[in-house]
Structures are given as structure tokens and as C-alpha cells.
Design a protein around this motif. Structure first.
Motif, PDB file in Angstrom:
ATOM      1  N   ALA A 147      32.055   4.617 -20.351  1.00 19.92           N
ATOM      2  CA  ALA A 147      32.219   5.551 -21.375  1.00 19.92           C
ATOM      3  C   ALA A 147      31.882   6.906 -21.445  1.00 19.92           C
ATOM      4  O   ALA A 147      30.837   7.228 -20.662  1.00 19.92           O
ATOM      5  CB  ALA A 147      31.647   4.886 -22.788  1.00 19.92           C
ATOM      6  N   THR A 148      32.647   7.889 -21.814  1.00 19.00           N
ATOM      7  CA  THR A 148      32.373   9.259 -21.739  1.00 19.00           C
ATOM      8  C   THR A 148      32.027   9.871 -23.313  1.00 19.00           C
ATOM      9  O   THR A 148      32.671   9.553 -24.285  1.00 19.00           O
ATOM     10  CB  THR A 148      33.608  10.149 -21.376  1.00 19.00           C
ATOM     11  N   VAL A 149      30.776  10.334 -23.339  1.00 12.83           N
ATOM     12  CA  VAL A 149      30.028  10.867 -24.518  1.00 12.83           C
ATOM     13  C   VAL A 149      30.147  12.407 -24.626  1.00 12.83           C
ATOM     14  O   VAL A 149      29.463  12.861 -23.616  1.00 12.83           O
ATOM     15  CB  VAL A 149      28.714  10.256 -24.771  1.00 12.83           C
ATOM     16  N   ASN A 150      30.573  13.050 -25.484  1.00 15.20           N
ATOM     17  CA  ASN A 150      30.551  14.430 -25.719  1.00 15.20           C
ATOM     18  C   ASN A 150      29.922  14.731 -27.199  1.00 15.20           C
ATOM     19  O   ASN A 150      29.988  14.048 -28.081  1.00 15.20           O
ATOM     20  CB  ASN A 150      31.759  15.117 -25.460  1.00 15.20           C
ATOM     21  N   TRP A 151      29.284  16.193 -27.122  1.00 15.03           N
ATOM     22  CA  TRP A 151      28.651  16.562 -28.457  1.00 15.03           C
ATOM     23  C   TRP A 151      28.641  18.057 -28.466  1.00 15.03           C
ATOM     24  O   TRP A 151      28.536  18.652 -27.403  1.00 15.03           O
ATOM     25  CB  TRP A 151      27.316  16.071 -28.384  1.00 15.03           C
TER      26      TRP A 151
ATOM     27  N   GLY B  63      19.937  14.270 -23.240  1.00 16.82           N
ATOM     28  CA  GLY B  63      19.735  12.822 -22.793  1.00 16.82           C
ATOM     29  C   GLY B  63      20.593  11.997 -23.702  1.00 16.82           C
ATOM     30  O   GLY B  63      20.476  12.149 -24.901  1.00 16.82           O
ATOM     31  N   VAL B  64      21.106  11.092 -23.423  1.00 20.51           N
ATOM     32  CA  VAL B  64      21.866   9.981 -24.090  1.00 20.51           C
ATOM     33  C   VAL B  64      20.955   8.766 -24.279  1.00 20.51           C
ATOM     34  O   VAL B  64      20.887   8.250 -23.064  1.00 20.51           O
ATOM     35  CB  VAL B  64      23.342   9.869 -23.473  1.00 20.51           C
ATOM     36  N   TYR B  65      20.650   8.425 -25.216  1.00 15.86           N
ATOM     37  CA  TYR B  65      19.452   7.130 -25.329  1.00 15.86           C
ATOM     38  C   TYR B  65      20.256   5.987 -26.068  1.00 15.86           C
ATOM     39  O   TYR B  65      20.791   6.176 -27.076  1.00 15.86           O
ATOM     40  CB  TYR B  65      18.556   7.708 -26.030  1.00 15.86           C
TER      41      TYR B  65
ATOM     42  N   GLY C 102      28.242  16.860 -22.264  1.00 19.13           N
ATOM     43  CA  GLY C 102      29.051  15.737 -22.178  1.00 19.13           C
ATOM     44  C   GLY C 102      28.247  14.908 -20.797  1.00 19.13           C
ATOM     45  O   GLY C 102      27.629  15.367 -20.153  1.00 19.13           O
ATOM     46  N   ALA C 103      28.670  13.549 -20.777  1.00 19.81           N
ATOM     47  CA  ALA C 103      28.168  12.728 -19.962  1.00 19.81           C
ATOM     48  C   ALA C 103      28.837  11.441 -20.076  1.00 19.81           C
ATOM     49  O   ALA C 103      29.559  11.027 -20.993  1.00 19.81           O
ATOM     50  CB  ALA C 103      26.564  12.394 -20.264  1.00 19.81           C
TER      51      ALA C 103
END
Length: 696
Positions: A508-512, A524-526, A543-544
């Protein structure tokens, strides 16, 4: 909520009207109950400030008020509600919302007390600094009447009333067999309600486009969820969401658990997490393109047990924060005043008057009388304690405990302090609480502790214990407020609310939005795993992509920024998503919900061999997402369960599956549920995760 509960509550409201007399506010001194304070085992409480659960909204701490309550707008009541930090007042009161006509302040068939008209109510709202939650009359009103109310409230008077419900518990109009809610429409189906909600929303927003409109739903596992009336293709929630989801801004649910006894009732707040999660799944599945924008309002909540004694206060202290942690924007307690209806005894020996109000109505049952009018019941102090824990704008963070009789909730306050609410549901034992922290270093200063003892008459405060150890008396609520050490200092703000895209079975791709306030060295995405944070990815950008995820698994993540000194920011808002199942697999599974009745449901699972090899003998494995789900009976296979894990093996008659979708087999079961009954997120055939679909 069960039908019997709601019917009883309708009677309670009318009893309260008869009991309510205009007396001066007085407070009766009631002595706390005595307990055998034998020390129980030590309790470990862990607080992880890296796991954010969202920001407390201004609407968080709500309360119902009703036009049959002659005390609702008195200075004494306004003073008490203001002191309690009430942020929302709901009006005109439960089922009265479907018979109340705001222009005339009348409710045909019901009692309306003097001094309860809309302007008087708004005077109380403004006095205590709250917001109104208004019920537009669906049962006996019209879209035009509702639109005229919006015009009067926001154009003529400038009240800025933002939140408007369309009706109260309209599913209780008799369409499903039980009727307590007034509904004069010829067609009482969920389709008719949804179509009319669209008309109400259109008429009301034509007057003031800034208002928010809410549609009535029911929580999963609560009647009439899953029930199909003759000729219906879908139940209430699915029908209303599919038709009206694009026209409304929030959905409305009520929660009155049906368990019996204090011990059962005090364990029930944990059910809310699964029920609200399943409700969100229904919203996402059926509300269309507007689903992500729909919020959830819990506009009535109470335990249905020992309503004016300490157990209900403990329930409320736990349930309010559980609901907020799981994403509702308001939780509104039932009720301000309600009236004595029966006399009983709570486990701590206190007299219970069967009164759902937080303040006494001063009434009697036979020769047994409540304390003087407006005397606070324990539930009032539970509501008042909420603002000691957190105020609007503060951040809810994860807290956990290893003792089921002790609940814990935590808030990172805007000034850097950390507040931990502890609720002891044990009527007999004092617990020694060991406090542990992740992501927060408390100072060595003695914490301030706010305490509400069993059947106390006030919340007390004192500097006591330490940041690592506190003593928690029986049947009590304590809030420990800790100040930070210098190790917590960073100028970085929390990253903005993250979003997710390109979700597959394993990635999955997460952006913020970026953090501000200083230089960020990395993000960091925790993942939240209980009270433990698992680092899934790091990035120097906003993003990650997360890799190596487990198919069919729910993930809740936060994003934290790190400054040049290595300090972590506060966490972003939480993001929850569920990975899919493989788009290409050697098997396919279809889970079909067939029927439900609140405490049980029927489902069928069809499995197909889509691979190159024939199957002779198969094993199907899946797990339920909620602890309250189980299999009562099954067919077309040999069924075994261990906890929430289910295993089904083939019979001689259906053991062979031809390759390349040559043939399928269907198994089915009757499920039993306490609370939510969400479908399995992944189904495996002979150890292989199948491409899984869901239908209803």
C-alpha cells in the motif's frame, strides 16, 4: 439497541415529565459505599504516545436534553452542565424528535414542559458554550418544516446550528414488527426513509449550505441490523446508505447494550470497537463516492443497567473514550433528567432508581424517593471527569492494560502534559497500577490525580503517587496528569492526516502533509499493534510504499516526524486500511451474507478451484475479526473452531474440485455474535489465500 430497551426508554421519558417539578437546585449528601479494600494483583498499564487515535473534537462530550424536562433551561442546570464541560446538547429529546413541531413548541401525544421552546434551549446552549444537535421531525413533519427551522435558527436568529438529524430511531416505526417511533408516512420502508432524507437534505441545505445532515442507521449487531422485511433486497443500513449516502454528511447510531448484570455491562464498551469498525466498512461499501466524508455520531448512549449508580458511571467513563478512539465525532449520553421508575440495589449497595438522567428529577417510586432535584448522580461525575482527561484539540493516544477489570485511556494534552484515565470495575479490590510509557518521558514531579470514588459527591484532586505507581480504589475513576521531562521537547508539529492508495494484497502507498516547525530528517510510518508500534517504512519525503503486508489484514498506522536531535513529533491522525486478497490465485472464495437478527446471522462460502490441478479433499480456513463471533452450526463440511479461527474440511460428497473453475462447492453456517459480526478478511483453501469477494 434492542427493541425492548427502546420501548422502556420511551416510557421513562414520559415518567420523567410527570416527575419533573420546578424546585430549587439542592445537593443531597450521600456517603460513599464501604468496601472490603483487599489489594488485588498489580496491574500493568502501558501508554504509547506514538500511537495516535485522533484529536478530541469540540463536539466530543455530548448530552441529551428533552422538551418534557421543565428543568432543562434553568440556571442551576446550565451551571452544572457548563461545569461538566458538555460540548453538545441534543434536542428536542429522543422519540420526541418525531412528534415535535418547533414553531409551536408542541408534541401531539406527548407532554411539553413550559420554558423548553427552541429559543430557550439555545439560550442554555450558548450559556454553556456548547453546540446543538437538532432532530428534524421526520415522523410527523415535512422537509419544508425542517427547512423553515434552519432558516429561523441560522438566518433569522444567527444561531449557527450546524448538526441536524433527520428523525430519531425511524427503523422502530413498525416496519420490522416492533414500533415505538412515530412515522405518519404511508410507506415506512428503509427505501422510503432514504428517499425522503434526500428531500430533507435538499430543502434544508438550500437555506443554509453550511449545515451538516445526518441519516439514521443502526449499529451492527443491534436490531434491526441484518433483518430483511418481506420483499426487501437489503437491510436498513445498506438501503439507506446506498440511496442517501451521497446526500448526507454523517450517520447516526444509538447504543444501549443488552447484557444483564454489572459485570457483563462493564465489559461491554469493548464491543464498540468492532461494531464501529463494521459500521465503517458498511459505509465504505455502500455509500458511494461520498463514503470517506461521512462521519459517525453516537447520539444516544447508556448502559441500561444501574443507571444512576456507580456501575453506570464506570461504564460511561470507559464508553465515551472508547467511542471517540474509534472515530465518532460526538457521544451524547441519555439523559439530563429522566425520572425514577423502579427501585433496585447496585452491587455496591447503592439505591438505583431506574433513572437514566445524570441529574435527579426528585421523584419517588412508592415511598422511596430520589435525592433533591438536580442532585448529580454518579454519571454526572463520570461526564465531568472527561474534561480532566482531555479538551478539544488534545490528542487521543493508545493505552492498554493487562487486567480486564481495569480500563485505561490516555490523552496527550496541547500543553505537553499526558493524562491517563483509569477505571476500576472491581467492586471489591484496590489495585496497584504500574504505569509504563512509550514515546513519553514524565518528569519526576508528583502527578496531579483527579479522583471520583464510589458514590462520591465530588471529584477530588491531589498530588499523589508517582509517574510509575498509583493506587486505584474499588469502583473508582482516576485521572493521572503527568508533566513532561525535557526529553519530550521538539518543535515539530504532527504530520497531516495520511491517505492511502494503490492497496493490494501485500502493499500500500501512504502519503501525508508535511510536518512544520523545524527541519525534518525523516518520517516513519508505524503500525499500531496493541500498545506496541511497529515501524513499517521510513522516508525523507511525504510518502512511502509499504511492502510485505499480509493479505486480508487490517492495518492502522500513524506517521511521525523526526527532528535533527532525534526527537519524534506527535503522531498524525490514524489511518486504517485493509489489504486485499490476491488478484491471481489458484482458488476463489465468495462470502455471502444471507440473513441476520442482531445476535446471529447466516452466511455461505463458495469455493472454486481456479488452478491447474484437481483437488481431492480440501480444508478451508478463515478467522473472524471480532472476539464475539462464533459458529453455532454449519453444513456441507466438517466444522471446528478454536477461538475466532474456523476450519472446515470436505465431506466425501464434495471433496473433488475440478481445475480451472471446473466446479465449485458451497458451505454454510449459522453464526452467533455479541456485538459486531464482520466477515473474514481472507479465506484460505488448502493453505493458499484465495481471491475473495463479498456479497449480501
Amino acid at each position: 439497541m434492542r427493541v425492548g430497551n427502546r420501548s422502556a426508554r420511551s416510557r421513562l421519558g414520559r415518567a420523567a415529565a410527570a416527575c419533573a417539578v420546578a424546585l430549587a437546585a439542592a445537593f443531597a449528601a450521600t456517603a460513599p459505599s464501604a468496601h472490603a479494600e483487599a489489594s488485588g494483583p498489580a496491574v500493568d498499564v502501558t501508554v504509547n504516545t506514538q500511537e495516535g487515535l485522533g484529536t478530541i473534537p469540540a463536539t466530543a462530550y455530548g448530552l441529551n436534553s428533552a422538551v418534557w424536562d421543565a428543568q432543562m433551561n434553568t440556571p442551576a442546570v446550565a451551571g452544572l452542565l457548563g461545569q461538566a464541560g458538555v460540548g453538545v446538547l441534543r434536542y428536542p429529546g429522543g422519540s420526541y424528535g418525531d412528534i415535535y413541531h418547533w414553531q409551536t413548541n408542541t408534541a401531539p401525544g406527548g407532554y411539553v414542559a413550559p420554558g423548553t421552546d427552541f429559543d430557550a434551549f439555545m439560550g442554555t446552549v450558548k450559556t454553556i458554550g456548547a453546540q446543538p444537535m437538532l432532530i428534524a421531525d421526520y415522523g410527523s413533519g415535512t422537509p419544508q418544516e425542517a427547512a423553515d427551522w434552519v432558516r429561523y435558527a441560522n438566518i433569522t436568529k444567527g444561531y449557527g446550528a450546524k448538526y441536524w438529524e433527520i428523525g430519531n430511531e425511524i427503523y422502530g416505526n413498525g416496519y420490522y414488527g416492533s414500533g415505538w417511533e412515530t412515522d405518519t408516512h404511508t410507506d415506512k420502508s428503509p427505501t422510503a426513509y432514504a428517499d425522503n432524507v434526500v428531500q430533507y437534505a435538499s430543502a434544508m441545505k438550500a437555506v443554509d449550505p453550511s449545515i451538516k445532515i445526518g441519516a439514521v442507521l443502526t449499529l451492527p449487531g443491534n436490531w434491526p441490523d441484518g433483518v430483511l422485511a418481506a420483499g426487501d433486497a437489503a437491510d436498513w443500513n445498506r438501503t439507506v446508505l446506498s440511496i442517501a449516502g451521497s446526500a448526507v454528511d454523517f450517520v447516526i447510531v444509538h447504543w444501549y447494550p443488552g447484557g444483564q448484570g454489572a459485570a457483563t455491562m462493564l465489559a461491554e464498551p469493548a464491543q464498540l470497537t468492532g461494531e464501529l469498525a463494521q459500521l465503517r466498512q458498511e459505509i465504505d461499501q455502500y455509500a458511494g463516492a461520498n463514503a470517506a466524508n461521512l462521519q459517525v455520531a453516537l447520539t444516544e448512549i447508556n448502559s441500561n443497567q444501574y443507571e444512576d449508580t456507580q456501575p453506570d458511571a464506570l461504564f460511561g467513563a470507559d464508553a465515551y473514550f472508547t467511542a471517540l478512539e474509534d472515530g465518532v465525532f460526538t457521544a451524547d449520553w441519555w439523559d439530563t433528567h429522566n425520572g425514577a421508575t423502579s427501585v433496585g440495589t447496585a452491587p455496591d449497595g447503592a439505591t438505583d432508581y431506574g433513572d437514566y438522567g445524570i441529574l435527579s428529577s426528585g421523584g419517588c417510586v412508592g415511598t422511596t424517593c430520589e435525592p433533591a432535584m438536580n442532585t448529580p448522580f454518579p454519571t454526572y461525575f463520570a461526564l465531568s471527569m472527561l474534561s480532566k482527561v482531555g479538551r478539544p484539540g488534545d490528542t487521543l493516544v493508545r493505552a492498554g492494560t493487562d487486567q480486564q477489570l481495569v480500563a485505561a485511556h490516555a490523552v496527550r494534552q496541547a500543553n505537553g502534559d499526558l493524562a491517563v484515565e483509569l477505571v476500576n470495575k472491581d467492586p471489591d479490590n484496590t489495585y496497584t497500577v504500574k504505569l509504563n510509557y512509550t514515546g513519553y518521558s514524565p518528569s519526576t514531579a508528583t502527578p496531579t490525580v483527579y479522583s471520583y470514588a464510589d458514590e462520591g459527591t465530588a471529584i477530588t484532586s491531589a498530588a499523589q503517587g508517582s509517574s510509575s505507581t498509583q493506587t486505584l480504589p474499588p469502583y473508582s475513576i482516576e485521572t493521572v496528569v503527568l508533566t513532561p521531562s525535557g526529553q519530550n521537547a521538539t518543535a515539530l508539529t504532527a504530520p497531516g492526516a495520511p491517505t492511502v492508495s494503490a492497496v493490494t494484497d501485500t502493499s500500500a502507498t501512504v502519503n501525508w502533509p508535511a510536518s512544520s516547525g523545524g527541519a525534518v530528517t525523516r518520517y516513519g510510518v508505524y503500525r499500531q499493534v496493541g500498545t506496541v508500534s511497529e515501524l513499517l517504512a521510513e522516508s525523507t519525503s511525504t510518502g512511502a510504499t509499504l511492502h510485505n503486508l499480509v493479505p486480508g489484514t487490517s492495518y492502522t498506522v500513524n506517521v511521525l516526524a523526526t527532528d535533527q536531535a532525534g526527537h519524534l513529533s506527535q503522531p498524525s491522525a490514524p489511518l486504517t486500511f485493509t489489504t486485499g486478497t490476491p488478484s491471481s490465485s489458484t482458488c476463489a472464495a465468495s462470502y455471502q451474507f444471507s440473513d441476520g437478527w442482531g445476535s446471529g446471522w447466516v452466511a455461505n462460502i463458495t469455493v472454486t478451484d481456479t488452478g491447474p490441478a484437481a483437488i481431492d479433499g480440501w480444508t478451508l480456513n478463515f478467522s473472524f475479526p471480532d472476539a464475539g463471533e462464533s459458529v453455532s452450526s454449519g453444513w456441507n463440511g466438517n466444522w471446528t473452531t478454536t477461538g475466532t479461527s474456523v476450519r472446515v474440511t470436505s465431506l466425501d460428497s464434495n471433496a473433488q474440485l475440478a481445475p480451472y473453475s471446473g466446479n465449485s462447492t458451497t458451505v454454510g453456517f449459522v453464526g452467533s455474535n455479541t456485538g459486531a459480526y464482520g466477515p473474514p478478511t481472507a479465506i484460505s483453501l488448502n493453505g493458499t489465500v484465495c481471491t475473495t469477494t463479498y456479497t449480501s
